[in-house]
Design a protein around this motif. Structure first.
Motif, PDB file in Angstrom:
ATOM      1  N   ILE A  13      -0.213  -1.463  -4.961  1.00  0.00           N
ATOM      2  CA  ILE A  13       0.407  -0.496  -4.046  1.00  0.00           C
ATOM      3  C   ILE A  13      -0.099  -0.739  -2.635  1.00  0.00           C
ATOM      4  CG2 ILE A  13       0.637   1.943  -3.443  1.00  0.00           C
ATOM      5  CD1 ILE A  13       0.281   2.612  -6.412  1.00  0.00           C
ATOM      6  N   ARG A  14      -1.415  -0.852  -2.505  1.00  0.00           N
ATOM      7  CA  ARG A  14      -2.001  -1.041  -1.175  1.00  0.00           C
ATOM      8  C   ARG A  14      -1.564  -2.372  -0.557  1.00  0.00           C
ATOM      9  NH1 ARG A  14      -6.574   2.375  -2.879  1.00  0.00           N
ATOM     10  NH2 ARG A  14      -6.880   3.865  -1.154  1.00  0.00           N
ATOM     11  N   LEU A 301      -7.714   5.350  -5.875  1.00  0.00           N
ATOM     12  CA  LEU A 301      -6.395   5.949  -5.710  1.00  0.00           C
ATOM     13  C   LEU A 301      -5.951   5.808  -4.254  1.00  0.00           C
ATOM     14  CD1 LEU A 301      -6.994   9.249  -7.722  1.00  0.00           C
ATOM     15  CD2 LEU A 301      -6.069   7.068  -8.561  1.00  0.00           C
ATOM     16  N   THR A 302      -4.642   5.833  -4.009  1.00  0.00           N
ATOM     17  CA  THR A 302      -4.136   5.721  -2.645  1.00  0.00           C
ATOM     18  C   THR A 302      -3.808   7.106  -2.095  1.00  0.00           C
ATOM     19  OG1 THR A 302      -1.724   5.609  -3.043  1.00  0.00           O
ATOM     20  CG2 THR A 302      -3.006   3.583  -3.386  1.00  0.00           C
ATOM     21  N   GLY A 303      -3.542   7.136  -0.793  1.00  0.00           N
ATOM     22  CA  GLY A 303      -2.959   8.337  -0.215  1.00  0.00           C
ATOM     23  C   GLY A 303      -1.582   8.569  -0.801  1.00  0.00           C
ATOM     24  N   ASP A 350      -5.034   5.044   4.863  1.00  0.00           N
ATOM     25  CA  ASP A 350      -6.340   4.400   4.745  1.00  0.00           C
ATOM     26  C   ASP A 350      -6.980   4.222   6.121  1.00  0.00           C
ATOM     27  OD1 ASP A 350      -6.490   4.186   1.981  1.00  0.00           O
ATOM     28  OD2 ASP A 350      -5.570   2.204   1.917  1.00  0.00           O
ATOM     29  N   GLU A 351      -6.188   3.838   7.118  1.00  0.00           N
ATOM     30  CA  GLU A 351      -6.716   3.662   8.473  1.00  0.00           C
ATOM     31  C   GLU A 351      -7.066   5.014   9.097  1.00  0.00           C
ATOM     32  OE1 GLU A 351      -4.060   1.288  10.797  1.00  0.00           O
ATOM     33  OE2 GLU A 351      -3.987  -0.332   9.322  1.00  0.00           O
ATOM     34  N   LEU A 352      -6.236   5.994   8.855  1.00  0.00           N
ATOM     35  CA  LEU A 352      -6.479   7.333   9.393  1.00  0.00           C
ATOM     36  C   LEU A 352      -7.791   7.901   8.857  1.00  0.00           C
ATOM     37  CD1 LEU A 352      -5.030   9.754  11.013  1.00  0.00           C
ATOM     38  CD2 LEU A 352      -4.522  10.627   8.724  1.00  0.00           C
ATOM     39  N   LEU A 367     -16.855  11.986   2.507  1.00  0.00           N
ATOM     40  CA  LEU A 367     -15.478  12.421   2.679  1.00  0.00           C
ATOM     41  C   LEU A 367     -14.534  11.363   2.098  1.00  0.00           C
ATOM     42  CD1 LEU A 367     -13.992  14.880   4.028  1.00  0.00           C
ATOM     43  CD2 LEU A 367     -13.511  13.336   5.932  1.00  0.00           C
ATOM     44  N   PRO A 368     -14.430  11.305   0.761  1.00  0.00           N
ATOM     45  CA  PRO A 368     -13.500  10.349   0.153  1.00  0.00           C
ATOM     46  C   PRO A 368     -12.058  10.690   0.513  1.00  0.00           C
ATOM     47  CG  PRO A 368     -14.337  11.876  -1.493  1.00  0.00           C
ATOM     48  CD  PRO A 368     -15.114  12.135  -0.239  1.00  0.00           C
TER      49      PRO A 368
END
Length: 404
Positions: A13-14, A301-303, A350-352, A367-368
């Motif tokens: 996904i990423r 896991l992704t956003g 991920d960048e945010l 802060l995961p």
């Protein structure tokens, strides 16, 4: 590994989402331009809201259990009381049952639906309303086939789900319509069939809570990895999704085609998201943890690529439509514009997260991503939508109630 199995991995996904973001940054996207100079403002928006909501920066996971807390009501403790003298695994199974059916009922409710909680008088809308309505439906035994054990969801109860009874539970009416209701009912019935077909995983009478026994194999030192929860969901439940996307006859679920995405063999041109499955995984972390299991690997896991997180980037100007008129029409999850919007959202989250942590002065361990989302990006996306459009997302996606 089969093509479908390849697309069930969050690393894939990423990678595919990052490919589309890199491509958009070089100006090759037909749909979006990327404005990295706006990322700082987006991060500040998220960090400021996070600090306002959680001044001590003790932030819970982004989870369906936050919606069960709507109105400041401790419904988890209420459920614990209803479960009586059940042991920890038994409580975990019940909470997993509740979480699964509730998340599957959690897609965009639309602007015209609300739920009035009789006990508190609270009028709730959108995700909070759906969460509390599903909590009451569960505690009323709507998903159980066994009157002696109402606090469960089982195969027979789900396959035989009475749409009229569920509509009543959700207070549907001509003046209180819920977007995609029929799709949600169909999804739960399909879940029931999947539970019945896999007794080795879900036991008898076939309950989502069987995932606890599948994944927690050492009662002495119980542990579970977040991606293992997701993998179990995807391998056992991909057949339930209404989308008919498939490779070599194997259902893919929340995967969509984009011609610019490379991949090995039959996976080329596919972008996986598994949004509801990942939202479900995030929401299951706490039931496993409350049962005493050590949960690891959260950031595998992704956003979540849905319209609040995606809206955050459009509303802060990080992403801009090449044609502003596209915001005035409706789109489907299969449209390339929507596929790309969701992929850019995954990569940008991920960048945010890095920028938000810098502003708050915390580490990734403190802060995961699960807490950035809750703090966080989802809430900021909702707040911006409320400020700019009365809560409506910046793009209209025509959903069957099972993707967004």
């Amino acid at each position: 590994m089969t093509p479908a199995a390849t697309l069930r991995n969050t690393a894939e996904i990423r990678a595919r989402s990052q490919h589309l973001l890199n491509r958009a940054r070089t100006g090759d996207s037909a749909w979006f331009t990327v404005h990295d100079g706006a990322m700082g403002a987006a991060a500040t928006e998220v960090a400021d809201l996070t600090a306002a909501r959680f001044p001590d920066l003790v932030i819970p996971f982004h989870s369906r259990w936050r919606h069960f807390e709507a109105g400041g009501v401790d419904r988890r403790t209420e459920l614990e009381g209803l479960l009586g003298d059940l042991d920890r695994p038994g409580r975990a199974r019940a909470m997993i049952d509740l979480t699964v059916v509730s998340v599957l009922l959690d897609a965009g409710a639309g602007p015209d639906w609300s739920y009035r909680e009789t006990e508190t008088g609270l009028k709730l809308t959108r995700s909070e309303g759906l969460g509390v309505a599903s909590w009451h439906a569960f505690t009323a035994g709507n998903f159980s086939s066994d009157p002696d054990h109402p606090l469960q969801a089982d195969a027979a109860g789900l396959t035989g789900l009475d749409a009229g009874a569920l509509a009543t539970a959700f207070q549907l009416g001509a003046d209180n319509p819920l977007v995609g209701f029929e799709g949600r009912v169909d999804l739960l019935r399909r879940l029931g069939a999947a539970l019945a077909d896999q007794p080795a995983v879900f036991g008898t009478p076939g309950r989502p809570g069987g995932l606890y026994d599948l994944l927690v194999t050492d009662a002495g030192t119980p542990t579970v990895a977040a991606h293992d929860i997701l993998s179990a969901l995807l391998s056992t439940m991909s057949r339930i999704w209404l989308a008919d996307n498939a490779i070599e006859g194997e259902p893919l679920g929340d995967c969509w085609q984009h011609d610019a995405v490379p991949g090995a063999g039959a996976t080329a041109g596919w972008v996986p998201f598994h949004k509801l499955s990942q939202w479900l995984t995030y929401s299951l972390l706490e039931p496993f943890g409350w049962a005493g299991a050590q949960v690891s690997g959260l950031d595998a896991l992704t956003g979540l690529p849905e319209y609040r997180n995606g809206g955050l980037f459009l509303d802060t100007g990080v992403l801009r439509l090449r044609d502003p008129g596209w915001a005035e029409r409706g789109w489907t999850p299969a449209d390339e514009l929507v596929v790309e919007w969701r992929a850019l959202t995954v990569a940008l989250l991920d960048e945010l997260a890095v920028l938000v942590r810098e502003r708050l002065g915390v580490t990734a361990e403190q802060l995961p991503l699960a807490c950035v989302l809750e703090g966080g990006s989802w809430a900021a996306g909702r707040a911006l939508a409320q400020r700019l459009r009365g809560g409506l997302p910046p793009l209209t996606v025509i959903s069957d109630g099972t993707v967004f």
